[in-house]
Design an enzyme around this catalytic site. Structure first.
Site, PDB file in Angstrom:
ATOM      1  N   GLY A 128       0.812  -1.216   0.000  1.00 60.53           N
ATOM      2  CA  GLY A 128       0.000   0.000   0.000  1.00 60.53           C
ATOM      3  C   GLY A 128       0.837   1.255   0.000  1.00 60.53           C
ATOM      4  CB  ALA A 129       4.284   1.822  -1.002  1.00 57.59           C
TER       5      ALA A 129
ATOM      6  CB  SER B 268      -5.484   0.813  14.160  1.00 55.30           C
ATOM      7  OG  SER B 268      -6.345   1.823  14.638  1.00 55.30           O
TER       8      SER B 268
ATOM      9  CE1 TYR C 279      -9.083  -0.398   9.860  1.00 51.13           C
ATOM     10  CE2 TYR C 279      -9.618   0.549  11.998  1.00 51.13           C
ATOM     11  CZ  TYR C 279      -8.750   0.421  10.924  1.00 51.13           C
ATOM     12  OH  TYR C 279      -7.567   1.122  10.916  1.00 51.13           O
TER      13      TYR C 279
END
Length: 340
Positions: free
Chosen positions: A51-52, A180, A205
Site C-alpha cells: 500500500g505504498a 491501530s 475493522y
C-alpha cells in the site's frame, strides 16, 4: 468616538482571529505526535512496503528512498503506484524504487508477487505490512474472505509467511505491522470470524486490527533465535484515503463543517509514517520483537491482544484459510473449530 470604537472593535476582532488561528496551529503541531529524528541511513537495504502508493505508505517509501534504501512498492493499483513512484524518485533522487503488483485480496496475486520478488532479489531487510481497508461495505476477497479481515490480516499473513525464508536469510531483518489503536475495541469473533452471520463495519475493522497485534505477538515467538524481529504499531489518526468509506468524513456536510473542525486533530501522512520509520530503522530496536509502539515509543496493548490461546487459534485458522497448513487444497471453509 464612534470611529474610535469601530477601530478598536476591528483590532479586537483581528486579534481574536489571530489568536484562534495561532492556537489552532499549535494544537495541530502538537497532535502530529512523536517524530523519528535519528538520521540513520538505510543504504542498500531492500524494503517491501504494501500500500505504498498513497498516504502513510507513500510517505514511508519516500523517506526510505531518501535514506538510500531499495524500495519495492507492493500495490494493487499499478497506475497510482507508478505515479507515486515517479514523484518519489524525483524527490529522493533515488532510482532504486520499484512498483510491483500485489493485490492483498487475492492469494494468487500475493504468491505471484513473492515468486517474482524472490527471482529479483535474494535478500529482504525490511517488510512493512502497511496496506489496509477501513469500514467498507461488506465485500469479499477473491477467496471469499470478508474484505477488511482478508486484506488487513489474512493477506499480510500469507505474504509474510511466504517471505520468511528470505527474511531469515537476510538477518538481522525486520517486519513492521501497521495496526491501530482500534485494536483495543476489537474482539476475535470465534463463532463468526468471517462476518457471515452479522456484519458491522466498525467491528470488522477493529477485529482485523486486533488480529494484526495477535499475529505480531505469535510470530515473534516463532521467530525467536532467527534474527528476524516483528513489531506492531499505531500510526495515529491520519487524514488519508483510508477514511473514504466513512460518510462522516466524505459527505458534503463533512466538507463544510466536520473536516474543518477535526483538522487540528488529524496527523498528516508524513507524521503518521514516523512510528513506522522508527520501527523499521531505529538501531536501539535491534533484537526487540513482539512489541507495540505509538508515537515512536512502546505502548501497552489491550488485554484481548495478550490472549495467547486466541493468538494460537487465530494462527491455526489463518494457516488453514491460506493453505499454509500443507493440507491438500480444498474450497475454503469458514466454519471454525474452537481450539481451546
Amino acid at each position: 468616538m464612534a470611529f474610535a470604537f469601530l477601530q478598536n472593535t476591528k483590532v479586537v476582532a483581528v486579534s481574536a482571529v489571530g489568536t484562534i488561528v495561532g492556537l489552532t496551529l499549535m494544537l495541530k503541531d502538537y497532535m502530529q505526535g512523536g517524530r523519528f529524528k535519528n538520521p540513520v541511513m538505510a543504504e542498500g537495504k531492500v524494503v517491501v512496503i504494501t500500500g505504498a502508493n498513497t498516504g502513510i505508505g507513500k510517505e514511508t517509501a519516500l523517506e526510505l528512498a531518501k535514506r538510500k534504501a531499495h524500495v519495492y512498492m507492493a500495490c494493487r493499483d499499478m497506475e497510482k503506484c507508478e505515479q507515486a513512484r515517479t514523484e518519489i524518485v524525483l524527490e529522493s533522487k533515488n532510482k532504486y524504487v520499484y512498483c510491483r503488483e500485489c493485490d492483498l485480496s487475492s492469494f494468487d496475486s500475493i504468491r505471484k508477487f513473492v515468486v517474482n520478488f524472490q527471482h529479483e532479489r535474494d535478500r529482504l531487510d525490511i517488510l512493512i505490512n502497511n496496506a489496509g481497508v477501513m469500514r467498507c461495505p461488506r465485500t469479499v476477497t477473491k477467496e471469499g474472505i470478508e474484505m477488511q479481515f482478508g486484506v488487513n490480516h489474512i493477506g499480510h499473513f500469507l505474504l509474510t509467511n511466504l517471505l520468511l525464508d528470505t527474511l531469515k536469510a537476510s538477518a538481522p531483518s525486520r517486519i513492521v505491522v501497521v495496526s491501530s489503536l482500534a485494536h483495543v475495541r476489537g474482539e476475535i469473533n470465534i463463532t463468526d470470524l468471517n462476518s457471515e452471520k452479522n456484519y458491522e463495519r466498525g467491528k470488522a475493522y477493529n477485529q482485523s486490527k486486533l488480529a494484526n497485534v495477535l499475529f505480531t505477538r505469535e510470530l515473534a515467538k516463532k521467530l525467536q533465535g532467527t534474527g528476524v524481529t516483528v513489531n506492531a504499531l499505531h500510526p495515529g489518526v491520519v487524514d488519508t484515503e483510508l477514511m473514504r468509506h466513512m460518510s462522516l468524513f466524505t459527505s458534503f456536510f463533512s466538507g463544510l463543517i466536520v473536516k474543518p473542525l477535526m483538522w487540528p486533530f488529524f496527523k498528516s501522512p508524513k507524521s503518521g509514517a514516523q512510528t513506522t520509520l522508527y520501527c523499521a530503522l531505529e538501531p536501539e530496536l535491534e533484537g526487540v520483537s513482539g512489541q507495540y509502539f505509538s508515537d515512536c515509543a512502546p505502548k501497552e496493548v489491550a488485554e484481548a491482544a495478550k490472549n495467547d490461546n486466541v493468538a494460537k487459534w487465530l494462527w491455526s485458522v489463518s494457516e488453514k484459510w491460506t493453505g499454509l497448513d500443507h493440507k491438500p487444497p480444498n474450497r475454503i471453509s469458514f466454519a471454525v473449530q474452537l481450539l481451546y
